[in-house]
Enzyme design. Sequence first.
Site, short mmCIF file in Angstrom:
data_model
loop_
_atom_site.label_atom_id
_atom_site.label_comp_id
_atom_site.label_asym_id
_atom_site.label_seq_id
_atom_site.Cartn_x
_atom_site.Cartn_y
_atom_site.Cartn_z
N ASP A 108 44.40 41.24 38.27
CA ASP A 108 43.65 41.94 37.23
C ASP A 108 43.27 43.34 37.70
O ASP A 108 42.79 43.52 38.82
CB ASP A 108 42.38 41.15 36.87
CG ASP A 108 41.64 41.76 35.69
OD1 ASP A 108 42.30 42.35 34.82
OD2 ASP A 108 40.41 41.64 35.64
N SER A 142 36.69 41.42 42.23
CA SER A 142 36.60 39.97 42.01
C SER A 142 36.10 39.33 43.30
O SER A 142 35.04 39.70 43.80
CB SER A 142 37.95 39.41 41.55
OG SER A 142 37.84 38.05 41.22
N HIS A 176 34.27 40.18 38.30
CA HIS A 176 34.45 38.82 37.78
C HIS A 176 33.26 37.98 38.20
O HIS A 176 33.16 37.53 39.34
CB HIS A 176 35.74 38.19 38.32
CG HIS A 176 36.98 38.87 37.86
ND1 HIS A 176 38.20 38.70 38.48
CD2 HIS A 176 37.22 39.71 36.82
CE1 HIS A 176 39.12 39.40 37.86
NE2 HIS A 176 38.54 40.04 36.85
#
EC number: 3.1.1.61
Length: 334
Positions: free
Chosen positions: A277, A157, A184
Amino acid sequence: MNIGIVNDLPLAVEAMRRAIARRPEHRVLWVATDGPQAVELCAAQPPDIVLMDLIMPKFDGIEATRRIMRPERPCAILIVTSCIGANAWRVFEAMGAGALDAVDTPRLGDGAAGDTTKLLLAKIDQIGRLLDAPGSSRLAGAAARGGAGPLIAIGASAGGPGALASILGNLPADFNAPIVIVQHVDRAFAEGMAQWLDGQTRLAVRVAREGDRPQPGVALLAATDDHLRITRAGTLEYTREPAATPYRPSVDVFFNSLTEHWPGRVIGVLLTGMGRDGAIGLKALRMKGYHTIAQDEATSAVYGMPKAAATLGAARAILPLGRIAGELAALARI
């Protein structure tokens, strides 16, 4: 939500002020007109989110992002700049330094229903959900072997583009394992990011398409705002479910699909990023007998996702960024 604006153009600042004013729960905490001022204000009055321009006096938004992300409690940064497409390489550099996303500057005079205003507010809302997600920092036996090298599954991310470029760039040209990356990133930037990463490595990098099969020596990047999964047939598919997640595409969804359907070996890697995540999915991979790696704190732009993995005991190895490519090359030869 307290918001800091970093932009040296008065019209752009006013357009963002007007957009933010449409949400009573948001307020402009401060405005900085150059990079050094932004760094100072983030330290003195930390906002919940920074709206960062890229091209500014003294030093640019990339360097400002890099410096803001260094402290113990970095700020969430959204790149807001004109002509995102023309500045794509700068966007990826800023995301590599820790920015979460990017959007075009809203147009002055754009009403509440205007596209540029709606896009900015949607991005702010998305980052707000990420910050509010549980665990977010405000900042068994082995599987059967396949014929080729193990599938390398990478999740990242904030700070991911730079980390991915480092890993892919240091893999040998004859690296004989398929790679699938879940970063992401908004679907609008996925194609450009794949092209940018392709220029950083001797391997082929492209976006993953519905029905693709992972191929040795090719890195596939998740390319939509839907989740990427591996199917029982060994092909990639996109899915809207689960809908209730602040992360799209989700690293956990992809990692968990591998534990269900991939017949060969897997090496799971979780890189820099805000939130958690991928931590649960990495744990599932390790419990299945796969080798798992998390990036260490010292080399992470944002030590959220890999920290969550370390806390869960999901990572068999916790490595600095500079050692991950060598570890993958060695494991792929086993």
